[in-house]
Design a protein around this motif. Structure first.
Motif, PDB file in Angstrom:
ATOM      1  N   THR A  14       0.841  -1.188   0.000  1.00  0.00           N
ATOM      2  CA  THR A  14       0.000   0.000   0.000  1.00  0.00           C
ATOM      3  C   THR A  14       0.880   1.243   0.000  1.00  0.00           C
ATOM      4  OG1 THR A  14      -1.890   1.053   1.109  1.00  0.00           O
ATOM      5  CG2 THR A  14      -0.135   0.190   2.512  1.00  0.00           C
ATOM      6  N   ALA A  15       0.277   2.385  -0.227  1.00  0.00           N
ATOM      7  CA  ALA A  15       1.039   3.632  -0.303  1.00  0.00           C
ATOM      8  C   ALA A  15       1.212   4.242   1.086  1.00  0.00           C
ATOM      9  CB  ALA A  15       0.321   4.626  -1.212  1.00  0.00           C
ATOM     10  N   ASP A  16       2.306   4.987   1.227  1.00  0.00           N
ATOM     11  CA  ASP A  16       2.572   5.719   2.470  1.00  0.00           C
ATOM     12  C   ASP A  16       1.836   7.052   2.387  1.00  0.00           C
ATOM     13  OD1 ASP A  16       3.522   7.104   4.629  1.00  0.00           O
ATOM     14  OD2 ASP A  16       5.634   7.074   4.021  1.00  0.00           O
ATOM     15  N   THR A  17       0.725   7.141   3.097  1.00  0.00           N
ATOM     16  CA  THR A  17      -0.084   8.366   3.113  1.00  0.00           C
ATOM     17  C   THR A  17      -0.290   8.788   4.562  1.00  0.00           C
ATOM     18  OG1 THR A  17      -2.193   7.176   3.275  1.00  0.00           O
ATOM     19  CG2 THR A  17      -1.318   7.551   1.053  1.00  0.00           C
ATOM     20  N   PRO A  18      -0.736  10.035   4.792  1.00  0.00           N
ATOM     21  CA  PRO A  18      -1.042  10.454   6.162  1.00  0.00           C
ATOM     22  C   PRO A  18      -2.061   9.542   6.839  1.00  0.00           C
ATOM     23  CG  PRO A  18      -0.892  12.365   4.739  1.00  0.00           C
ATOM     24  CD  PRO A  18      -0.814  11.168   3.836  1.00  0.00           C
ATOM     25  N   ASP A  19      -3.084   9.093   6.079  1.00  0.00           N
ATOM     26  CA  ASP A  19      -4.073   8.188   6.665  1.00  0.00           C
ATOM     27  C   ASP A  19      -3.430   6.865   7.070  1.00  0.00           C
ATOM     28  OD1 ASP A  19      -6.128   9.985   6.471  1.00  0.00           O
ATOM     29  OD2 ASP A  19      -6.904   9.207   4.570  1.00  0.00           O
ATOM     30  N   PHE A  20      -2.530   6.359   6.209  1.00  0.00           N
ATOM     31  CA  PHE A  20      -1.858   5.092   6.536  1.00  0.00           C
ATOM     32  C   PHE A  20      -1.010   5.259   7.798  1.00  0.00           C
ATOM     33  CE2 PHE A  20       1.902   2.348   6.312  1.00  0.00           C
ATOM     34  CZ  PHE A  20       1.289   1.097   6.268  1.00  0.00           C
ATOM     35  N   ARG A  21      -0.349   6.390   7.912  1.00  0.00           N
ATOM     36  CA  ARG A  21       0.489   6.615   9.096  1.00  0.00           C
ATOM     37  C   ARG A  21      -0.349   6.688  10.365  1.00  0.00           C
ATOM     38  NH1 ARG A  21       6.208   9.519   8.187  1.00  0.00           N
ATOM     39  NH2 ARG A  21       6.673   8.623   6.147  1.00  0.00           N
ATOM     40  N   ARG A  22      -1.503   7.345  10.283  1.00  0.00           N
ATOM     41  CA  ARG A  22      -2.356   7.415  11.472  1.00  0.00           C
ATOM     42  C   ARG A  22      -2.853   6.026  11.864  1.00  0.00           C
ATOM     43  NH1 ARG A  22      -3.839  12.539   9.235  1.00  0.00           N
ATOM     44  NH2 ARG A  22      -5.443  11.573   7.912  1.00  0.00           N
ATOM     45  N   ALA A  23      -3.264   5.233  10.867  1.00  0.00           N
ATOM     46  CA  ALA A  23      -3.756   3.886  11.138  1.00  0.00           C
ATOM     47  C   ALA A  23      -2.632   3.001  11.690  1.00  0.00           C
ATOM     48  CB  ALA A  23      -4.340   3.271   9.868  1.00  0.00           C
ATOM     49  N   LEU A  24      -1.445   3.159  11.122  1.00  0.00           N
ATOM     50  CA  LEU A  24      -0.301   2.356  11.568  1.00  0.00           C
ATOM     51  C   LEU A  24       0.062   2.704  13.016  1.00  0.00           C
ATOM     52  CD1 LEU A  24       1.923   0.309  10.897  1.00  0.00           C
ATOM     53  CD2 LEU A  24       3.328   2.224  10.068  1.00  0.00           C
ATOM     54  N   ALA A  25       0.002   3.985  13.354  1.00  0.00           N
ATOM     55  CA  ALA A  25       0.313   4.393  14.727  1.00  0.00           C
ATOM     56  C   ALA A  25      -0.654   3.745  15.707  1.00  0.00           C
ATOM     57  CB  ALA A  25       0.262   5.912  14.841  1.00  0.00           C
ATOM     58  N   ARG A  26      -1.944   3.692  15.341  1.00  0.00           N
ATOM     59  CA  ARG A  26      -2.938   3.075  16.233  1.00  0.00           C
ATOM     60  C   ARG A  26      -2.673   1.568  16.369  1.00  0.00           C
ATOM     61  NH1 ARG A  26      -6.427   6.553  13.340  1.00  0.00           N
ATOM     62  NH2 ARG A  26      -7.083   4.830  12.001  1.00  0.00           N
ATOM     63  N   ARG A  27      -2.363   0.928  15.241  1.00  0.00           N
ATOM     64  CA  ARG A  27      -2.137  -0.522  15.269  1.00  0.00           C
ATOM     65  C   ARG A  27      -0.898  -0.874  16.088  1.00  0.00           C
ATOM     66  NH1 ARG A  27      -3.206  -0.972   8.808  1.00  0.00           N
ATOM     67  NH2 ARG A  27      -5.494  -1.075   8.875  1.00  0.00           N
ATOM     68  N   LEU A  28       0.170  -0.146  15.862  1.00  0.00           N
ATOM     69  CA  LEU A  28       1.400  -0.439  16.593  1.00  0.00           C
ATOM     70  C   LEU A  28       1.254  -0.139  18.076  1.00  0.00           C
ATOM     71  CD1 LEU A  28       4.125   0.875  14.098  1.00  0.00           C
ATOM     72  CD2 LEU A  28       3.368  -1.473  14.475  1.00  0.00           C
ATOM     73  N   GLY A  29       0.451   0.893  18.402  1.00  0.00           N
ATOM     74  CA  GLY A  29       0.222   1.224  19.805  1.00  0.00           C
ATOM     75  C   GLY A  29      -0.544   0.136  20.534  1.00  0.00           C
ATOM     76  N   ALA A  30      -1.354  -0.648  19.775  1.00  0.00           N
ATOM     77  CA  ALA A  30      -2.146  -1.717  20.387  1.00  0.00           C
ATOM     78  C   ALA A  30      -1.456  -3.069  20.328  1.00  0.00           C
ATOM     79  CB  ALA A  30      -3.503  -1.810  19.674  1.00  0.00           C
ATOM     80  N   ASP A  31      -0.310  -3.142  19.659  1.00  0.00           N
ATOM     81  CA  ASP A  31       0.402  -4.423  19.513  1.00  0.00           C
ATOM     82  C   ASP A  31       0.911  -4.937  20.851  1.00  0.00           C
ATOM     83  OD1 ASP A  31       0.209  -5.251  16.921  1.00  0.00           O
ATOM     84  OD2 ASP A  31       2.081  -4.336  16.242  1.00  0.00           O
ATOM     85  N   PRO A  32       1.007  -6.266  21.013  1.00  0.00           N
ATOM     86  CA  PRO A  32       1.656  -6.815  22.214  1.00  0.00           C
ATOM     87  C   PRO A  32       3.102  -6.362  22.277  1.00  0.00           C
ATOM     88  CG  PRO A  32       1.389  -8.510  20.540  1.00  0.00           C
ATOM     89  CD  PRO A  32       0.614  -7.312  20.063  1.00  0.00           C
ATOM     90  N   ARG A  33       3.597  -6.174  23.473  1.00  0.00           N
ATOM     91  CA  ARG A  33       4.952  -5.642  23.643  1.00  0.00           C
ATOM     92  C   ARG A  33       5.801  -6.642  24.427  1.00  0.00           C
ATOM     93  NH1 ARG A  33       4.904  -0.019  22.960  1.00  0.00           N
ATOM     94  NH2 ARG A  33       6.687   0.257  24.329  1.00  0.00           N
ATOM     95  N   ILE A  34       7.074  -6.640  24.140  1.00  0.00           N
ATOM     96  CA  ILE A  34       8.012  -7.477  24.884  1.00  0.00           C
ATOM     97  C   ILE A  34       9.121  -6.574  25.428  1.00  0.00           C
ATOM     98  CG2 ILE A  34       7.560  -9.701  23.779  1.00  0.00           C
ATOM     99  CD1 ILE A  34       9.776  -9.127  21.840  1.00  0.00           C
TER     100      ILE A  34
END
Length: 319
Positions: free
Chosen positions: A256-276
């Protein structure tokens, strides 16, 4: 040259000249390392002039803890070629490797004992059990198994190997007590059973095939390197080449393309990811600080990049 009428000597005289016991000479003779030249009329062993020098060579080789089978190969090579060659070189190299491993184990055990000695008395039993679960010198195999379960199952072997090289800290050659403790805690962390029947995977892993996971981790490796350089200079998370490469890795893996919307969605997804986080905290303790700052790890670089992405995405959202 021996002083007897025939130029030979008995086993007792040979043992005395070499400074060993008769039993030792007999053992080497029976093993084929020290052939007797003749037998007396009474059946006693007789040895020629070269036997003393050969016995001294055997003693020297055995002093280096070389087994009889290896000593035999060295002597046979010398008998054939007239000098020591590859068999001796291989034996010495092997002993040096073995000795190096033994020294590493001793240094690790010393630091482990100091770690137990220096902790409060009430904690010593638990500390001893924790550290005692780690072999000396320690193995990183449990860490590798942990990561092979965490990474995408269809990730190419070459990509897995490349990631393991940077994600698995190597135990130091001359550890401090705190480093031994950090490795023991790391070993305990990756060895404990996972809840829920398995490890929870990050969002990006769930649909990653071989190509996607290769693209993702190759891009992440470059982004982590760039972020590590920023962190060594004490810079706070910010947009730039490191963040662009980080986002591009996820965009490329998802085609997919790197767009502002993609960055916002990615930030939310990574923030919810399990952490080690604990894994990376212990890794940083094991690696040790450099120039007064913790050495960046893939985990701390990832957190730096996520923080940069969250800051940028938050600024890009409409008020």
């Amino acid at each position: 040259m021996f002083s007897s009428y025939d130029g030979l000597c008995g086993i007792g005289e040979l043992a005395e000249r070499a400074g060993v016991s008769v039993k030792t000479v007999r053992f080497y003779s029976d093993s084929g390392l020290l052939p007797e030249t003749a037998r007396s009329a009474g059946g006693h062993r007789r040895y020629g002039p070269g036997s003393l020098e050969r016995l001294q060579v055997i003693r020297s080789l055995r002093t280096m803890d070389l087994p009889v089978s290896v000593v035999r190969r060295i002597l046979e090579e010398e008998d054939t070629a007239g000098r020591a060659g590859g068999a001796l070189e291989d034996a010495v190299a092997g002993q040096l490797r073995s000795l190096g491993s033994q020294l590493r184990a001793l240094r690790w055990r010393e630091a482990a004992l100091r770690s137990v000695q220096e902790c409060p008395a009430a904690e010593r039993a638990d500390r001893l059990r924790l550290i005692g679960a780690v072999k000396a010198p320690p193995s990183t195999a449990p860490l590798a198994r942990f990561w092979r379960g965490w990474l995408p199952p269809r990730m190419p072997a070459r990509s897995v190997t490349a990631f393991l090289e940077v994600a698995i800290p190597q135990p130091p050659e001359n550890p401090e007590p705190g480093q031994v403790l950090a490795f023991a805690r790391l070993n305990a962390l990756v060895s404990r059973p996972c809840g829920g029947g398995g490890q929870t995977q990050p969002y990006a892993h769930r649909a990653a095939g071989a190509r996607e996971s290769a693209v993702l981790y190759a891009g992440l490796a470059k982004a982590y390197d760039l972020a590590g350089d920023e962190m060594r200079q004490g810079r706070d998370p910010h947009p730039g080449d490191a963040l662009d490469g980080f986002v591009d890795a996820y965009a490329g893996a998802r085609n997919t393309a790197d767009t502002p919307d993609f960055r916002r969605a990615l930030a939310r997804r990574l923030g919810a990811d399990p952490r080690i986080d604990r894994y990376w905290e212990l890794t940083a303790e094991l690696v040790g600080p450099r120039a007064g700052r913790p050495e960046p790890t893939p985990g701390s670089a990832h957190d730096w990049l996520v923080a940069a992405l969250e800051a940028q995405s938050g600024a890009a959202q409409p008020a």
